[in-house]
Design an enzyme around this catalytic site. Structure first.
Site, PDB file in Angstrom:
ATOM      1  N   ASP A   1       0.049  63.030 -74.097  1.00 17.72           N
ATOM      2  CA  ASP A   1      -0.844  61.923 -73.831  1.00 17.72           C
ATOM      3  C   ASP A   1      -2.158  62.169 -74.580  1.00 17.72           C
ATOM      4  O   ASP A   1      -2.474  63.304 -74.969  1.00 17.72           O
ATOM      5  CB  ASP A   1      -1.081  61.758 -72.338  1.00 17.72           C
ATOM      6  CG  ASP A   1      -1.347  60.310 -71.948  1.00 17.72           C
ATOM      7  OD1 ASP A   1      -1.777  59.537 -72.819  1.00 17.72           O
ATOM      8  OD2 ASP A   1      -1.128  59.949 -70.773  1.00 17.72           O
ATOM      9  N   ALA A   2      -2.915  61.108 -74.754  1.00 18.93           N
ATOM     10  CA  ALA A   2      -4.107  61.177 -75.605  1.00 18.93           C
ATOM     11  C   ALA A   2      -5.145  62.140 -75.046  1.00 18.93           C
ATOM     12  O   ALA A   2      -5.600  61.988 -73.916  1.00 18.93           O
ATOM     13  CB  ALA A   2      -4.716  59.793 -75.758  1.00 18.93           C
TER      14      ALA A   2
END
Length: 988
Positions: free
Chosen positions: A243-244
């Site tokens: 995930d970012a």
């Protein structure tokens, strides 16, 4: 003389198996090129003619972030359809539009990050809109259908490559990157893993994305379950995309590792293959990976394994076979000048009549009729309708929506279906003027005549970076004020809208402008709070936290100093630069009064209430209550007092606790995408008989909810599976304009499973869909089992008087539970009840059958000991990480005494010694059954760290003294202090 044609490199030979082609390509890439491939934005390798590639294209309910696209209902709305075949068609349409958009915009990726299969365990979770259901089987059925549509049906090539989000047990936005969920083995296997596993095993999943949170004390980006579970479920190479920003979180916020080199190495070894961090700048992550290689934290073989999994996805997307790709155009880009397959016209279908019709069909199927005392359906030819409420003329988008091409609000839908002359509208907002302390009024300058594009219409790889508009004139203060619409969304949060529909917003320069088509953005810049202050109100901007000031060059937000605040409170002129402005709020029209007037003139009233998906409950923000915002409750009461024929239509991303007692009719739908309004109108008019079903329990009160961070659905009795109270509306609930009779339920145990049959008849007067639901229940279980558990369902359409035969073939695994005593699934012998009906509570037929199953065996503790996390029951404890890499331990909740209970432990002829593996300081006390403490074990000195374990021993018997532990007993362990217990052993 003709020059010889250069030989085709093996990795470009479509006749070779993908595995050999990947081997060849890997052998040609330098270490620098392989390492560079591990960032989300993989650079091109021009010497080999390989294009750049990026992981990640949001596509939760349509292609998101990249400009106009067909917008389908939110994921929770798709879950409410209970219709996998419909959702498969939605996924297919989304994948075709992805290919079409990719053909004209190379920023659009084919590795799609969808669907979200996190279970809707807790209705206050801010991202409730992204999941399908609280039930793992329904979630996996819908997710499997969507991924099959996204993937396409070609045996070799994929139209898009879907990635499931978010691994694992992720249901809170509050401190989501630092909080840990304690997930016991039964909950892990029976609940959280199940939704992922069934979808992966169906064969249409390209990978998963780990979540920001921690599970059992360990960040999901270094979860051992990626290896131990996920990659054992399929022979396909699964791509794990971070995930970012999560890789950096391992050091920066979670402090799980000391250095970023350790963090990326641990993530990659755990199973992460692609790092989404630092946006499009890959240099930071690549530098960390190179540092990890130099320090010996990673090997080239481990790098190659991750690159191999990414390449596997790229080959399946047809990137290296542009002439053979049936979906046209290759993967994330072909080499310059390479031939491109066009594919059939339908493979690049975009905004077609079929997609528009599908969006409307999905929106219609998602509508759930919660209550109907006969008011619905309304008769369009004979009914004057008042449609009122904050959402009555809105078609709201969420963070993962595309930009609308078409738009239908409830008001527009009712105009279309009932005729504009029979429909009256009242939004229910307060109309206000804001007067300054100097006697001037806030004024909105006129906007230019040129039409403005909707937010995000141009597309963005990261819409969080989209800037606010600064090309418009800021607000001013003067003798003529602008009447603003004040929309109160609850929790003190409000939005202000100019008469031309533009929302007041704050751009990077700090000035207020009427510039936004809707509230939105990663940090919403269109919300404010009115704070009582000095006989008036401060207008505080929520996004910046700053108060509004009136300056000579316009209205803006600015930091407030203590001196300025004091002078403002003393009544000095804020416009002279003294500080934040104190406004007098002048209400020119009360929203509830406008609603009451419209309601009184109508034959029926439709109150459209709910949420704005960007406010008070969204990614990064959990809700605080199930209650409808106070202003919307006021509007509902006003409408009902003026007209008893009031329908409440809730349009929301999550459940509400609304008392339906005085309402003759009530519906719910998620934000339904581009066709939401006409879909709702057609249901209200009876053109469509509603057949949506609730995908999660609607609780009656906040007091019914467990803590948001309590992930133990078994121990805290969560979801319809274990909740013993009375819900407002149960899981699976939904009414119809028809009626259905169930008959002839039979269940027969066969060698491989159970065959269940019955009939359903439409006894009503209209053609309608029914959602047939089958549940099972263990009659006399030895451990806590679900009160009822969905094992099969089917949505079907029946004409009046029509009967359908229903047969479900259930595998024996449908009756199994995770037996912690043996660490695997087991079907317990005994009686099981089969329940067929229209919801988890509306059971129409039931029968019982007996399964032989597998008898339980006591825990052989002398041979195997006890893993601390393998308890049967616990109180006052939480599961934590045994080491950073793998394993679980148990610790007391801070300040409490914890207890672990292990049932049916077989000590044979008796144990003479107990050992415990612990770290930290404190004491472990052991007793059997309800007897006295037999042993207390405590480290003599505190360990140097949480992972520094010692083994302690204590006698349970002595020579010549009878062995009191002989036989089968219940083991009780009490834990006190700051210690971690990993394991208990016994010796004879």
């Amino acid at each position: 003389m003709t020059a010889p044609t250069p030989p085709t490199l093996p990795f470009r030979d479509p006749h070779l198996p993908f595995a050999k082609r990947i081997d060849d390509l890997l052998s040609r890439l330098t270490l620098e090129e392989r390492t560079g491939a591990l960032h989300q934005f993989t650079p091109a390798v021009e010497r080999l003619g390989i294009a750049a590639f990026r992981t990640g294209q949001e596509a939760l309910h349509g292609v998101a972030w990249m400009g106009p696209a067909t917008v389908f209902p939110q994921a929770v709305g798709l879950g409410a359809t209970w219709n996998p075949e419909l959702v498969r068609r939605v996924g297919e349409a989304v994948s075709r539009e992805t290919r079409a958009m990719r053909a004209r915009d190379e920023r659009v990726g084919l590795n799609v990050w969808a669907p979200t299969v996190n279970l809707l365990r807790h209705p206050l979770w801010g991202r409730n809109e992204e999941g399908y259901s609280e039930d793992p089987r329904l979630t996996s059925a819908i997710a499997t259908a969507y991924t099959r549509g996204l993937r396409g049906d070609h045996p070799v090539y994929w139209r898009t490559a879907p990635v499931l989000k978010h691994w694992l047990a992720h249901n809170n936005e509050t401190a989501r990157d630092t909080t840990s969920g304690s997930v016991r083995p039964r909950v892990l296997h029976e609940y959280d893993l199940r939704a992922f596993r069934d979808a992966v095993e169906a064969g249409a999943v390209a990978g998963v994305m780990p979540a920001y949170n921690l599970v059992n004390g360990r960040p999901n980006h270094v979860s051992p379950y990626l290896r131990e579970q996920l990659r054992t479920w399929t022979e396909e190479e699964l791509l794990v995309c971070s995930d970012a920003g999560a890789p950096s979180n391992l050091v920066d916020s979670e402090h799980y590792f000391d250095t970023h080199e350790e963090a990326v190495a641990a993530s990659l070894r755990a199973g992460v293959d692609s790092f989404t961090d630092h946006g499009t700048d890959s240099s930071v992550i690549v530098g960390r990976l190179e540092g990890a290689l130099r320090q010996g934290l990673l090997t080239e073989a481990e790098i190659d394994g991750a690159v191999r999994r990414q390449l596997s996805v790229r080959f399946r997307l047809g990137e290296f076979d542009p002439g053979a790709d049936p979906y046209g155009g290759g993967g994330n880009g072909g080499s310059a000048g390479a031939p491109q397959a066009e594919g059939g016209a339908d493979e690049h279908a975009f905004d077609t009549p079929e997609h528009r019709a599908l969006a409307q069909e999905a929106a219609e199927q998602a509508v759930v009729l919660l209550k109907n005392d006969g008011l619905l359906p309304l008769a369009p030819a004979h009914t004057r309708v008042a449609v009122v409420g904050l959402l009555a003329d809105e078609c709201k988008l969420d963070w993962y929506s595309g930009t609308l091409i078409h738009r239908s609000t409830p008001l527009e839908g009712l105009y279309e279906r009932f005729g504009a002359e029979r429909v009256e509208f009242a939004e229910g907002v307060d109309r206000v003027l804001l007067k300054t302390s100097a006697g001037a009024f806030l004024h909105v300058p006129p906007a230019p005549d040129t039409p403005e594009a909707a937010r995000g219409a141009e597309g963005a790889l990261d819409p969080a970076l989209l800037a606010g508009r600064t090309d418009l004139a800021p607000l001013t203060a003067g003798p003529e004020g602008t009447e603003l619409a004040l929309a109160d969304w609850g929790e003190g949060v409000l939005a202000l809208r100019a008469p031309d529909g533009r929302y007041l917003s704050v751009a990077e320069d700090g000035y207020l402008r009427a510039s936004a088509d809707q509230p939105g953005g990663w940090v919403v810049q269109e919300t404010f709070r009115l704070e009582p202050h000095g006989g008036g109100h401060l207008l505080r901007h929520v996004g910046t936290g700053l108060p509004v000031q009136v300056a000579a060059d316009g209205v803006k937000v600015a930091p407030e100093s203590a001196a300025a605040a004091e002078s403002t409170a003393a009544g000095q002129d804020a416009a002279a630069g003294a500080g934040p402005e104190v406004f007098e709020l002048i209400v020119t029209e009360h929203g509830e009064e406008a609603v009451a007037r419209a309601a009184a003139r109508a034959d029926a009233v439709v109150v459209v209430a709910g949420n704005d998906p960007h406010i008070n409950g969204r990614e990064t923000e959990d809700r605080t209550t199930l209650r409808l915002p106070a202003q919307q409750e006021l509007l509902l009461r006003s409408a009902r007092a003026a007209n008893p024929n009031t329908v409440l239509a809730l349009v929301s991303a999550y459940p509400y606790a609304v008392d339906p007692t005085d309402l003759p009719a009530m519906l719910w739908t998620a934000h339904g995408g581009q066709a939401a309004g006409i879909a709702l109108a057609r249901v209200l008019a009876g053109d469509v008989s509603p057949a949506g079903r609730l995908p999660q329990t609607w609780y009656a009160d906040d007091a019914d909810l467990p803590g948001l961070l309590d992930y133990d659905v078994i121990g805290s009795r969560q979801t319809y599976l274990y909740f013993g109270g009375t819900p407002l509306f149960p899981f699976g609930h939904g009414l119809s304009y028809a009626a259905f009779a169930y008959d002839g339920l039979t269940a027969r145990a066969e060698e491989q499973g159970v065959r269940v049959s019955f009939t359903v008849t439409n006894t009503g007067a209209v053609t309608a869909d029914e959602v047939v639901q089958l549940y099972t229940r263990a009659v006399d279980p030895s451990v806590p089992r679900p009160l009822r558990e969905l094992v099969a369902h089917r949505r079907l359409s029946l004409a009046p008087g029509e009967t359908a035969g229903i047969t479900f073939e259930l595998p024996l695994s449908a009756f199994a539970f995770w037996d912690v005593a043996v660490g695997r699934w087991r079907v317990e012998p005994g009686r099981y009840e089969l329940l067929a009906g229209a919801s988890s509570a509306d059971v129409r037929q039931r029968t019982t059958l007996t399964l032989d199953g597998e008898p339980a065996v006591p825990r052989a503790v002398l041979e195997h000991g006890l893993d601390a996390a393998g308890f049967d029951e616990q109180s006052g404890t939480e599961i934590v990480d045994r080491t950073r890499e793998s394993g679980d331990a148990v610790t007391p909740v801070a300040g409490q005494e914890g207890e672990l209970v292990f049932r049916r432990c077989d000590f044979g002829n008796g144990a003479r010694e107990v050992t415990v593996e612990v770290s930290g300081e404190g004491i472990v006390e052991l007793s059997l059954d309800d007897g006295p403490v037999l042993a207390g074990l405590s480290p003599s000195a505190p360990a140097s760290g949480p992972y520094e374990y010692v083994t302690l021993g204590a006698p349970l018997a002595s020579p010549g003294v009878p062995v009191a532990t002989a036989g089968v007993h219940e083991v009780r362990l009490r834990l006190r202090g700051a210690l971690r217990l990993a394991r208990v052993g016994f010796s004879a």
